[in-house]
Structure formats: C-alpha cells, structure tokens
Scaffold this active site. Structure first.
Site, PDB file in Angstrom:
ATOM      1  N   CYS A  78       1.123  -1.095   0.404  1.00  0.00           N
ATOM      2  CA  CYS A  78      -0.237   0.119   0.270  1.00  0.00           C
ATOM      3  C   CYS A  78       0.454   1.462  -0.306  1.00  0.00           C
ATOM      4  O   CYS A  78       1.490   1.385  -1.036  1.00  0.00           O
ATOM      5  CB  CYS A  78      -1.400  -0.332   0.853  1.00  0.00           C
ATOM      6  N   HIS A 169      -3.421  -4.496   1.567  1.00  0.00           N
ATOM      7  CA  HIS A 169      -2.188  -4.847   3.020  1.00  0.00           C
ATOM      8  C   HIS A 169      -2.872  -6.439   2.738  1.00  0.00           C
ATOM      9  O   HIS A 169      -4.046  -6.878   3.865  1.00  0.00           O
ATOM     10  CB  HIS A 169      -3.195  -4.255   4.283  1.00  0.00           C
ATOM     11  N   GLU A 171      -1.236  -8.262   5.099  1.00  0.00           N
ATOM     12  CA  GLU A 171      -0.628  -8.494   6.018  1.00  0.00           C
ATOM     13  C   GLU A 171      -2.403  -8.085   7.635  1.00  0.00           C
ATOM     14  O   GLU A 171      -2.163  -9.192   8.507  1.00  0.00           O
ATOM     15  CB  GLU A 171       0.267  -7.601   7.055  1.00  0.00           C
TER      16      GLU A 171
END
Length: 194
Positions: A78, A169, A171
């Site tokens: 990002c 993202h 994660e």
C-alpha cells in the site's frame, strides 16, 4: 532468516505475525543501524507522505537505498509501494525511487471505498484474499518489472528483481502466502550472496 518491518507507521505487528507464520523471524526496524541485522525489509502501509518525512528525518532514505543496492529484497505494501516507486502520478516527488513504476495515490478512492476481494497472483497457486484501504495502483511499469496481479485491468502487484510491491494489505488477513512469496525471495537472495 530475519525480515525487518519498517516501524515508523502502519500495521507493523500484523506484518511481523505474517512473517513468523513463514518460519522466518520478524523484527521491527526503528533505527537505521537495525537494517544490518536483517536480510529483507517490508515497508508497510500507512500514509506515504508521513512515512517519507519520517524516513528523511531518521536517515532511512539513503540507508534503504544502500540496503537495496546490496540486492536485499524489499516489499512495499500500500503506502510502502508508493514509497518504493520511482515516479508518482502528477508531479509529486518520489521517496526511495527504487522500483521502476509510476504509482497513483488513493486510486481506489477514500476510506469508505475500501473493499476486499480474491486475487490471482502469479507464482501463488490459489487466489489470495486482498484488503484495499485507500489503495494506490501502478499506472506504468518499466521493462524490467513483472506484473503479478491485475484487478479490473489495473496493476496491483508487481516485482522487479529483489523488489516486490502490492496495492493492498496482505497483513490484514490470515492468508500469509504473499509473505511466504517474499520470504522465498529473501531466501533466494541469501543463497545467491553466499
């Protein structure tokens, strides 16, 4: 194998948790000298202008360029992708200017336009769940950049040698396969540098 996460802003602990699922050790990087203790680096999401200012303030611009110059892998997610890019859409100045891509900030709209979807990523067998939050996209790539994922004909994941970038993202889901892809890049670079 140790992979650092630049800990100036963003979902640092989530990235570390994903790294550790790959079997590698994840370490927060708060000071330039800590880069010497890792073989790969993730630049997480957040706000790219703020990350850029903090990187300049704490001496990370030159240090990360040097890290990259050693062939050590870097993964920008990002805002981290924006920070890695050589060029920004419009005449905005870049930050690290390492990856031969042109990036448009907030290309998918504001926070309320955030969304999730499944993406096919070249090199990963099954679709990966992706979370887009005020996400950028890659408008142009240089000749040495491999496009790994398109979303509605827009480039959202790409790789250039030891550099990896995505608009979303990874994660923020339980799916750590993109982190595994990056960990494999780090392992390959360690083997190549022996």
């Amino acid at each position: 194998m140790r992979i650092g996460v630049l800990a100036l802003q963003g979902a640092v602990t989530e990235h570390i948790a994903s790294i550790e699922k790959t079997g590698a050790q994840g370490l927060p990087i708060k000071r330039v000298e800590e880069l010497d203790g890792v073989e790969g680096l993730i630049i997480p999401g957040g706000e790219s202008t703020t990350i850029g200012k903090l990187m300049r303030k704490y001496g990370f611009i030159e240090a990360i360029r040097e890290f990259s110059g050693q062939g050590k892998p870097i993964f920008g997610t990002c805002a981290g992708m924006i920070v890695l890019a050589k060029r920004m859409a419009g005449d905005e100045a870049g930050h690290l200017e390492l990856m031969d891509i042109t990036v448009a900030r907030n290309a998918f709209g504001r926070q309320r336009e955030s969304f999730e979807c499944d993406l096919e990523i070249k090199g990963i067998a099954d679709p990966v769940r992706a979370v887009f939050i005020r996400a950028p996209l890659i408008e142009e790539v240089g000749p040495d950049v491999e496009v790994l994922t398109l979303y509605k004909d827009e480039i959202v994941t790409a790789r250039q040698g030891h550099l990896l970038a995505c608009s979303f993202h990874p994660e923020l889901t339980d799916d750590y396969r993109l982190h595994q892809y990056f960990a494999d890049m780090v392992e390959d670079s360690m083997t190549a540098n022996l």
